[in-house]
Structure formats: C-alpha cells, structure tokens
Design a protein around this motif. Structure first.
Motif, PDB file in Angstrom:
ATOM      1  N   SER A 257       0.805  -1.225   0.000  1.00  0.00           N
ATOM      2  CA  SER A 257       0.000   0.000   0.000  1.00  0.00           C
ATOM      3  C   SER A 257       0.837   1.273   0.000  1.00  0.00           C
ATOM      4  CB  SER A 257      -0.951   0.011   1.201  1.00  0.00           C
ATOM      5  OG  SER A 257      -0.214  -0.075   2.407  1.00  0.00           O
ATOM      6  N   ASP A 258       2.062   1.214   0.530  1.00  0.00           N
ATOM      7  CA  ASP A 258       2.898   2.420   0.536  1.00  0.00           C
ATOM      8  C   ASP A 258       4.383   2.048   0.435  1.00  0.00           C
ATOM      9  OD1 ASP A 258       3.324   1.387   3.065  1.00  0.00           O
ATOM     10  OD2 ASP A 258       2.988   3.261   4.126  1.00  0.00           O
ATOM     11  N   HIS A 259       5.218   3.070   0.282  1.00  0.00           N
ATOM     12  CA  HIS A 259       6.660   2.859   0.114  1.00  0.00           C
ATOM     13  C   HIS A 259       7.279   2.184   1.325  1.00  0.00           C
ATOM     14  CE1 HIS A 259       6.278   5.093  -3.463  1.00  0.00           C
ATOM     15  NE2 HIS A 259       6.512   6.301  -2.997  1.00  0.00           N
ATOM     16  N   LEU A 260       6.890   2.600   2.515  1.00  0.00           N
ATOM     17  CA  LEU A 260       7.493   2.046   3.728  1.00  0.00           C
ATOM     18  C   LEU A 260       7.227   0.546   3.843  1.00  0.00           C
ATOM     19  CD1 LEU A 260       9.113   2.509   6.299  1.00  0.00           C
ATOM     20  CD2 LEU A 260       6.977   3.120   7.455  1.00  0.00           C
ATOM     21  N   GLU A 261       6.030   0.131   3.495  1.00  0.00           N
ATOM     22  CA  GLU A 261       5.687  -1.288   3.547  1.00  0.00           C
ATOM     23  C   GLU A 261       6.556  -2.093   2.573  1.00  0.00           C
ATOM     24  OE1 GLU A 261       1.751  -3.874   2.610  1.00  0.00           O
ATOM     25  OE2 GLU A 261       1.403  -1.956   3.644  1.00  0.00           O
TER      26      GLU A 261
ATOM     27  N   ARG B  79      10.818  11.366   3.930  1.00  0.00           N
ATOM     28  CA  ARG B  79      10.631  12.170   2.726  1.00  0.00           C
ATOM     29  C   ARG B  79      11.197  11.459   1.509  1.00  0.00           C
ATOM     30  NH1 ARG B  79      13.445  17.313   4.695  1.00  0.00           N
ATOM     31  NH2 ARG B  79      13.873  16.059   6.511  1.00  0.00           N
ATOM     32  N   GLY B  80      11.197  10.138   1.551  1.00  0.00           N
ATOM     33  CA  GLY B  80      11.607   9.381   0.378  1.00  0.00           C
ATOM     34  C   GLY B  80      13.039   8.882   0.377  1.00  0.00           C
ATOM     35  N   THR B  81      13.756   9.026   1.485  1.00  0.00           N
ATOM     36  CA  THR B  81      15.116   8.499   1.567  1.00  0.00           C
ATOM     37  C   THR B  81      15.176   7.457   2.677  1.00  0.00           C
ATOM     38  OG1 THR B  81      16.056  10.574   0.795  1.00  0.00           O
ATOM     39  CG2 THR B  81      17.549   9.063   1.903  1.00  0.00           C
ATOM     40  N   PHE B  82      15.708   6.290   2.326  1.00  0.00           N
ATOM     41  CA  PHE B  82      15.830   5.188   3.268  1.00  0.00           C
ATOM     42  C   PHE B  82      17.275   4.717   3.278  1.00  0.00           C
ATOM     43  CE2 PHE B  82      11.560   5.191   1.624  1.00  0.00           C
ATOM     44  CZ  PHE B  82      10.770   5.010   2.743  1.00  0.00           C
ATOM     45  N   VAL B  83      17.794   4.389   4.466  1.00  0.00           N
ATOM     46  CA  VAL B  83      19.150   3.846   4.593  1.00  0.00           C
ATOM     47  C   VAL B  83      19.026   2.447   5.174  1.00  0.00           C
ATOM     48  CG1 VAL B  83      21.425   4.116   5.631  1.00  0.00           C
ATOM     49  CG2 VAL B  83      20.129   6.142   4.943  1.00  0.00           C
ATOM     50  N   LEU B  84      19.470   1.454   4.394  1.00  0.00           N
ATOM     51  CA  LEU B  84      19.447   0.055   4.808  1.00  0.00           C
ATOM     52  C   LEU B  84      20.863  -0.317   5.227  1.00  0.00           C
ATOM     53  CD1 LEU B  84      17.175   0.552   2.613  1.00  0.00           C
ATOM     54  CD2 LEU B  84      17.286  -1.869   2.183  1.00  0.00           C
ATOM     55  N   GLN B  85      21.045  -0.640   6.496  1.00  0.00           N
ATOM     56  CA  GLN B  85      22.371  -0.937   7.049  1.00  0.00           C
ATOM     57  C   GLN B  85      22.514  -2.439   7.262  1.00  0.00           C
ATOM     58  OE1 GLN B  85      24.981   1.211   7.953  1.00  0.00           O
ATOM     59  NE2 GLN B  85      26.172  -0.586   8.463  1.00  0.00           N
ATOM     60  N   ASP B  86      23.530  -3.021   6.630  1.00  0.00           N
ATOM     61  CA  ASP B  86      23.872  -4.428   6.844  1.00  0.00           C
ATOM     62  C   ASP B  86      25.255  -4.435   7.494  1.00  0.00           C
ATOM     63  OD1 ASP B  86      24.596  -7.124   6.711  1.00  0.00           O
ATOM     64  OD2 ASP B  86      23.512  -7.428   4.830  1.00  0.00           O
TER      65      ASP B  86
ATOM     66  N   SER C  20      11.609  -1.515  -8.244  1.00  0.00           N
ATOM     67  CA  SER C  20      10.948  -1.160  -9.499  1.00  0.00           C
ATOM     68  C   SER C  20       9.807  -2.133  -9.778  1.00  0.00           C
ATOM     69  CB  SER C  20      11.957  -1.179 -10.646  1.00  0.00           C
ATOM     70  OG  SER C  20      11.315  -0.970 -11.872  1.00  0.00           O
ATOM     71  N   ASN C  21      10.047  -3.409  -9.542  1.00  0.00           N
ATOM     72  CA  ASN C  21       9.003  -4.410  -9.733  1.00  0.00           C
ATOM     73  C   ASN C  21       7.827  -4.163  -8.800  1.00  0.00           C
ATOM     74  OD1 ASN C  21       7.598  -7.072  -9.054  1.00  0.00           O
ATOM     75  ND2 ASN C  21       8.773  -7.608 -10.883  1.00  0.00           N
ATOM     76  N   LEU C  22       8.091  -3.586  -7.645  1.00  0.00           N
ATOM     77  CA  LEU C  22       7.031  -3.276  -6.680  1.00  0.00           C
ATOM     78  C   LEU C  22       6.368  -1.927  -6.977  1.00  0.00           C
ATOM     79  CD1 LEU C  22       8.833  -4.478  -3.426  1.00  0.00           C
ATOM     80  CD2 LEU C  22       7.220  -5.743  -4.861  1.00  0.00           C
ATOM     81  N   GLY C  23       6.745  -1.297  -8.076  1.00  0.00           N
ATOM     82  CA  GLY C  23       6.137  -0.036  -8.484  1.00  0.00           C
ATOM     83  C   GLY C  23       6.769   1.188  -7.853  1.00  0.00           C
ATOM     84  N   ILE C  24       8.015   1.066  -7.387  1.00  0.00           N
ATOM     85  CA  ILE C  24       8.692   2.179  -6.728  1.00  0.00           C
ATOM     86  C   ILE C  24       9.961   2.535  -7.495  1.00  0.00           C
ATOM     87  CG2 ILE C  24       9.779   2.967  -4.592  1.00  0.00           C
ATOM     88  CD1 ILE C  24       8.012   0.909  -3.129  1.00  0.00           C
ATOM     89  N   PRO C  25       9.894   3.569  -8.339  1.00  0.00           N
ATOM     90  CA  PRO C  25      11.120   3.997  -9.024  1.00  0.00           C
ATOM     91  C   PRO C  25      12.052   4.684  -8.036  1.00  0.00           C
ATOM     92  CG  PRO C  25       9.317   5.475  -9.551  1.00  0.00           C
ATOM     93  CD  PRO C  25       8.740   4.379  -8.689  1.00  0.00           C
ATOM     94  N   CYS C  26      13.329   4.340  -8.077  1.00  0.00           N
ATOM     95  CA  CYS C  26      14.265   4.878  -7.093  1.00  0.00           C
ATOM     96  C   CYS C  26      15.687   4.863  -7.639  1.00  0.00           C
ATOM     97  CB  CYS C  26      14.194   4.071  -5.798  1.00  0.00           C
ATOM     98  SG  CYS C  26      14.680   2.349  -5.992  1.00  0.00           S
ATOM     99  N   ALA C  27      16.567   5.496  -6.891  1.00  0.00           N
ATOM    100  CA  ALA C  27      18.011   5.435  -7.134  1.00  0.00           C
ATOM    101  C   ALA C  27      18.625   4.804  -5.897  1.00  0.00           C
ATOM    102  CB  ALA C  27      18.569   6.829  -7.367  1.00  0.00           C
TER     103      ALA C  27
END
Length: 175
Positions: free
Chosen positions: A60-64, A90-97, A149-156
């Motif tokens: 339903s949303d980007h966060l999900e 505001r559209g920026t996410f940081v994924l830390q591994d 992208s497959n989930l409908g979220i264009p991003c860099a």
C-alpha cells in the motif's frame, strides 16, 4: 522445495563479472562498467521480486515495500535481515547491513599490502582497493533497485562502505 545456489558460486560469479567488465569489456571506462553491472543486478532483482511476491497482495505504501525488502527479500537473498533501517520520511531510506555477505571475504591485493609504500602511494593503493570494492556494490544496488521497481517504486540506490564489512544502501525514491 526452493532451489538454492551455493554461496561460493555466487561469490565467484560476482567476482568474475566485475573482473570481466572492469578489465576486459570496459577497461578504460569504469563508469560504463559500473552501469552495466548495475543493469544486470537490476534484472536479477526485478525477477527475484516477481518470484518472492507472487502470492502477496500489492504493497500500500513505500514504507511497507521497503520493510519487505529489509526482512523477507534480504532474508531470501542474503540469509539474514537488514540490521537497521532509517528514513527521513521524505523518500530516503538507509538500509544498514553490518556484515554484508558479499564483502565479508574480500581483501586488498596482497601484493599491494606487503610492499613498503610511502604515504602517497599508500593512499593511491587504498583508493584503488576502495574503487574495486565499490565496483562489487553496483550489482547489489541494481538488485535493490530492480526489486523496488518491480514493486512499483522507481528509485536510485547507492552504497557506502566506510566500515568493512558493514555496508549501507541509500534508497532515494523518485517523485
């Protein structure tokens, strides 16, 4: 029964792909080599997301969707969840591994390490090693971008490796 590939095969494939694009195909154009490696990752991520979301309702949303990438998708691809997720809402996410599997066994060329180098040459060797590791991160960045992208979220997607083997992936959603 899920089909799996040996981790050593994936490591070898990634190493050979980066080596081929950087040393043979696009030896004088590292930015082109990076774009091509990222494009291959994009296709892989797009197809994996298709497979892993086949029986799920749309997000339903980007966060999900990002949470899905951090938990389920990352677990399927890297056998663990993302260690930390941050967002500015505001559209920026940081994924830390904190122990990125594809960087855990990488090392600097021993011929560079064992030579007594001056500071200038040492900095050059360190920069070369960082650049080589950076080339290995185009593929996982492409995987993340392709999946989203497959989930409908264009991003860099970009990566930061300031503290090996930890790696941060920065996802910027395009408006």
């Amino acid at each position: 029964m899920a089909r799996e590939v040996s981790e050593s095969c994936i490591d070898s494939l990634l190493t050979e792909m980066v080596s081929s694009y950087c040393n043979r195909f696009d030896a004088n154009k590292p930015e082109l080599a990076g774009r091509r490696i990222e494009a291959i990752g994009y296709q892989v991520g797009h197809q994996l997301a298709e497979r892993y979301t086949m029986e799920r309702p749309r997000f339903s949303d980007h966060l999900e969707a990002i949470k899905f990438i951090c938990k389920d998708f990352w677990s399927e691809v890297f056998k663990k969840q993302i260690d930390n997720l941050k967002t500015n809402h505001r559209g920026t996410f940081v994924l830390q591994d904190n122990k990125f599997r594809w960087l855990a066994r990488m090392s600097v060329d021993p011929s560079i390490e064992n030579v007594d180098l001056s500071q200038d040459t040492s900095a050059l060797a360190e920069n070369k090693a960082t650049q080589a590791m950076g080339m290995h991160l185009y593929f996982p960045c492409g995987i993340i971008r392709g999946a989203l992208s497959n989930l409908g979220i264009p991003c860099a997607v970009s990566a930061d490796i300031s503290n090996l083997p930890a790696c941060s992936f920065v996802v910027r959603i395009k408006a």
